[in-house]
Design an enzyme around this catalytic site. Structure first.
Site, PDB file in Angstrom:
ATOM      1  N   HIS A 192     -33.912 -23.566  47.754  1.00  0.00           N
ATOM      2  CA  HIS A 192     -33.695 -22.312  47.035  1.00  0.00           C
ATOM      3  C   HIS A 192     -32.919 -21.297  47.857  1.00  0.00           C
ATOM      4  O   HIS A 192     -32.277 -20.414  47.319  1.00  0.00           O
ATOM      5  CB  HIS A 192     -35.019 -21.788  46.480  1.00  0.00           C
ATOM      6  CG  HIS A 192     -35.449 -22.638  45.340  1.00  0.00           C
ATOM      7  ND1 HIS A 192     -36.240 -23.747  45.521  1.00  0.00           N
ATOM      8  CD2 HIS A 192     -35.107 -22.620  44.028  1.00  0.00           C
ATOM      9  CE1 HIS A 192     -36.388 -24.342  44.345  1.00  0.00           C
ATOM     10  NE2 HIS A 192     -35.722 -23.686  43.428  1.00  0.00           N
ATOM     11  N   GLU A 433     -38.021 -32.461  34.915  1.00  0.00           N
ATOM     12  CA  GLU A 433     -37.640 -32.540  36.329  1.00  0.00           C
ATOM     13  C   GLU A 433     -38.561 -33.449  37.125  1.00  0.00           C
ATOM     14  O   GLU A 433     -38.512 -33.470  38.348  1.00  0.00           O
ATOM     15  CB  GLU A 433     -37.532 -31.148  36.941  1.00  0.00           C
ATOM     16  CG  GLU A 433     -38.711 -30.237  36.683  1.00  0.00           C
ATOM     17  CD  GLU A 433     -38.499 -28.824  37.230  1.00  0.00           C
ATOM     18  OE1 GLU A 433     -37.531 -28.587  37.974  1.00  0.00           O
ATOM     19  OE2 GLU A 433     -39.336 -27.966  36.931  1.00  0.00           O
ATOM     20  N   ASN A 456     -32.284 -30.960  40.178  1.00  0.00           N
ATOM     21  CA  ASN A 456     -32.625 -30.789  41.602  1.00  0.00           C
ATOM     22  C   ASN A 456     -33.949 -31.468  41.906  1.00  0.00           C
ATOM     23  O   ASN A 456     -34.074 -32.254  42.848  1.00  0.00           O
ATOM     24  CB  ASN A 456     -32.768 -29.305  41.955  1.00  0.00           C
ATOM     25  CG  ASN A 456     -31.529 -28.510  41.628  1.00  0.00           C
ATOM     26  OD1 ASN A 456     -30.457 -29.072  41.527  1.00  0.00           O
ATOM     27  ND2 ASN A 456     -31.683 -27.211  41.454  1.00  0.00           N
ATOM     28  N   ASP A 457     -34.950 -31.145  41.090  1.00  0.00           N
ATOM     29  CA  ASP A 457     -36.254 -31.760  41.326  1.00  0.00           C
ATOM     30  C   ASP A 457     -36.291 -33.196  40.825  1.00  0.00           C
ATOM     31  O   ASP A 457     -36.936 -34.045  41.431  1.00  0.00           O
ATOM     32  CB  ASP A 457     -37.357 -30.933  40.653  1.00  0.00           C
ATOM     33  CG  ASP A 457     -37.762 -29.766  41.533  1.00  0.00           C
ATOM     34  OD1 ASP A 457     -37.971 -29.987  42.739  1.00  0.00           O
ATOM     35  OD2 ASP A 457     -37.845 -28.651  41.032  1.00  0.00           O
ATOM     36  N   CYS A 504     -29.946 -27.703  34.028  1.00  0.00           N
ATOM     37  CA  CYS A 504     -29.774 -26.458  34.781  1.00  0.00           C
ATOM     38  C   CYS A 504     -29.897 -26.645  36.288  1.00  0.00           C
ATOM     39  O   CYS A 504     -30.050 -25.685  37.017  1.00  0.00           O
ATOM     40  CB  CYS A 504     -30.753 -25.394  34.290  1.00  0.00           C
ATOM     41  SG  CYS A 504     -32.471 -25.882  34.443  1.00  0.00           S
TER      42      CYS A 504
HETATM   43  C1  PEP Z   1     -34.196 -28.014  39.156  1.00  0.00           C
HETATM   44  O1  PEP Z   1     -35.186 -28.486  39.700  1.00  0.00           O
HETATM   45  O2  PEP Z   1     -33.149 -28.671  38.920  1.00  0.00           O
HETATM   46  C2  PEP Z   1     -34.175 -26.602  38.751  1.00  0.00           C
HETATM   47  C3  PEP Z   1     -33.174 -26.090  38.076  1.00  0.00           C
HETATM   48  O3  PEP Z   1     -35.227 -25.813  39.134  1.00  0.00           O
HETATM   49  P1  PEP Z   1     -35.392 -25.259  40.633  1.00  0.00           P
HETATM   50  O4  PEP Z   1     -34.107 -25.556  41.373  1.00  0.00           O
HETATM   51  O5  PEP Z   1     -35.672 -23.816  40.551  1.00  0.00           O
HETATM   52  O6  PEP Z   1     -36.537 -26.057  41.160  1.00  0.00           O
HETATM   53 MG    MG Z   2     -37.040 -27.420  39.629  1.00  0.00          MG
END
Ligand code: PEP
Ligand code: MG
Length: 587
Positions: A192, A433, A456-457, A504
């Site tokens: 993050h 995710e 991402n996750d 996202c």
């Molecule tokens: C993700 O996991 O892709 C996501 C958009 O959420 P974050 O990056 O806040 O975990």
């Molecule tokens: Mg995430």
């Protein structure tokens, strides 16, 4: 003339920063009691540190008041009062004078005693202030030790922050105006910290091992966040070529911004929703200015991370309402708190052995219904002022959705009883995710109005690769066929159930992923606002039928490298200027 030093790391936020090194050490060295000869001088040093800490807190208070409102800033006023407490100041000065002790250990011992007394009292309110007292102590000691009042909120212009690590909250507090870039020794592309750097348009390189071994405060430095390169003491010709590149890059960005008003439609007429991810309310104006249509992901947990207290219902309502009104009629997708993982700030969280597998996101919210309820009420109330949607993070099973839905039902009844307005059609969606959610997406799709894939996750959990650990960064690859198959499955399940599917995660802003995701039928792309113009430019030049063909080939790939090869051949053929961004290997 000495040679320049080149260090390589992971490029996490594009662009070029040219500035001077500012070494930031967050963790204080262990405080060891030391004898001092000149106690008067030591007392003066202590007073100096106190006034620097007061200045810092006052600034922080004003900034929080501007961002989150006066009520939230009250806590900092209380902290300032503690720094003016004569009993503490005198007790510290007595220790220095009478025992010939250094200021840092004298202050630490005094504060330690205060904290102990408070901890053993029966007053619950006071007990809850112990964390604040320790925070104050940290601030003062930091100033005693460094003697330097500059901290992240107060950096000299054109600073390049060099640190072992930075938390997401540290990054969110940085002022993009003064920072030319940052580099850290640890971290990964989808941490993050990296995500916030991209939102704030701060060039950054992470995972540079040993960067702090020879810290050179004030030295000239170039951060090349596009290539993942850092150059210390650049030679005049290097500096010149980067100054030129920086100008060209800025020109390119302003050319792209001209696309602001164009609709993202492929050459053969497929219209895509292109929206932005935001972390803080200040980013709301950047959504439209970069040509995005609304917010596809509002990471609301940052309201909590940049503050010392959980924001209450009223404060949240004002923030969500402001977003809804400013962007109406475009959608604002508000994700409920995704706290935990690499997004913790100490308040209420005790350390866990595996935070990414622990008390995170929806798990935390369902266990803390008073917090969850306040957030859901705030979102529902804000839904009366625009097109607001609710999104739940880190879903792993059906029950997490059904429990949230019954909570929402009871809140709606409450609002009806009190005649408080909300949008009865406010949509509920979930992030996909985790592999568990992806594999059961056919079941989940029947319960919600939309899906947004959190790549991402999803990558982290599918490949068992910690997204913030630079040691395994080369294994972290959303183009791994395992992740791609899950993404395809989610899009297909969503469409079969008649709901729209977005993505996202950071993958959305990767030029290689654009034709693949279009070809797989993704309906909505949500990414950091800065990347929106570049991705829009791509969509405008692509044909959906070509994308479907290349996606078919990519889904046959046996490895991430094969997938990347197929995609980069396709992309570079149409966009030869993207050579730099289309690396075959994971950086
Ligand atoms: C993700 O996991 O892709 C996501 C958009 O959420 P974050 O990056 O806040 O975990
Ligand atoms: Mg995430």
């Amino acid at each position: 003339m000495a040679n320049e030093t080149r260090l390589y790391g992971i490029p996490v936020s594009p662009g070029f920063g040219i500035g001077r090194v500012f070494v930031y050490r967050k963790n204080l060295p262990v405080i060891k009691r030391q004898a001092v000869d000149d106690t008067n001088q030591e007392i003066a040093r202590f007073h100096n540190a106190l006034s620097n800490a007061r200045l810092e807190i006052a600034e922080l208070r004003d900034m929080i008041a501007g961002r989150l409102g006066r009520d939230e800033a009250e806590l900092w006023t209380a902290q300032l009062m503690m720094l003016e407490d004569q009993t503490v100041i005198e007790a510290t000065a007595d220790r220095i004078r009478d025992k010939g002790q250094d200021a840092a250990s004298a202050f630490q011992e005094t504060i330690g005693q205060v904290a102990e007394t408070i901890e053993s009292s029966s007053n619950q309110y006071l007990k809850e202030r112990v964390a604040d007292i320790r925070d104050i102590s940290w601030r003062v000691i930091k100033h005693i030790q460094s003697g330097d009042p500059s901290v992240l909120q107060k950096l000299p212009r054109n600073s390049v922050v060099m640190s072992h690590d930075l938390s997401a909250a540290d990054t969110a507090l940085m002022s993009a105006r003064n920072i030319a870039g940052f580099i850290t020794e640890v971290g990964g592309k989808t941490s993050h910290t990296a995500i916030v750097a991209r939102s704030l348009e701060i060039p950054a390189v992470v995972g540079i091992k040993g960067a702090l071994q020879q810290p050179r405060p004030g030295a000239m430095i170039i951060v090349d966040g596009t290539r993942g390169l850092v150059i210390l003491d650049p030679l005049p010709q290097t500096l010149e070529s980067y100054q030129h590149e920086l100008k060209e890059y800025q020109k390119h960005l302003s050319e792209l911004k001209r696309l602001r008003k164009s609709k993202p439609v492929t050459l053969d007429g497929r219209q895509i929703e292109l929206s932005a991810n935001i972390e803080l309310p200040e980013e709301i104006p950047s959504v439209r200015s970069h040509g995005a249509k609304g917010i596809g992901l509002f990471r609301t947990e940052f309201l909590f991370l940049t503050s010392s207290q959980m924001p209450g219902e009223e404060q949240q309502f004002n923030i969500y309402k402001q977003a809804a009104e400013k962007l109406s009629p475009d959608p604002v997708i508000i994700r409920t708190f995704d706290l935990g993982g690499d997004k913790i700030n100490g308040h209420g969280f005790s350390p866990e052995a595996n935070p990414f597998l622990g008390w995170r996101a929806i798990r935390f919210c369902l266990d803390r219904p008073e917090i969850f309820r306040a957030q859901l009420r705030a979102i529902l109330r804000a839904s009366a002022f625009g097109s607001v949607k609710i999104m739940l993070p880190m879903i792993c099973c059906l029950e997490e959705i059904t429990q949230t839905k019954s909570l929402l039902d009871s809140i709606r009844r409450e609002l009806d009883d009190k005649k408080i307005a909300y949008d009865p059609g406010c949509q509920l969606g979930v992030m996909i995710e985790t592999p568990a959610a992806a594999l059961t997406s056919d079941v989940l799709a029947k319960e919600v109005d939309f899906f947004s894939i959190g790549s991402n996750d999803l990558t982290q959990y599918t490949l068992a690769v910690d997204r913030v650990n630079e040691k395994v960064a080369k294994l972290y690859d959303p183009f791994n066929p395992a992740v791609l198959k899950l993404i395809r499955q989610v899009i297909d399940s969503g469409h079969r159930a008649g709901i729209w599917v977005g993505l996202c995660g950071e993958m959305c802003a990767d030029p290689l992923a654009v034709p693949l995701l279009l070809g797989l039928g993704l309906d909505e792309f949500s990414m950091n606002a800065v990347s929106v113009p570049e991705i829009k430019r791509m969509i405008l030049k692509l044909r959906l039928d070509d994308c479907q063909k290349v996606a078919g080939r990519v889904m046959e790939a046996r490895s991430a490298l094969e997938a990347r090869t197929a995609l980069s051949e396709f992309v570079l053929n149409i966009f030869p200027d993207l050579a730099l961004s289309c690396s075959l290997e994971r950086s």
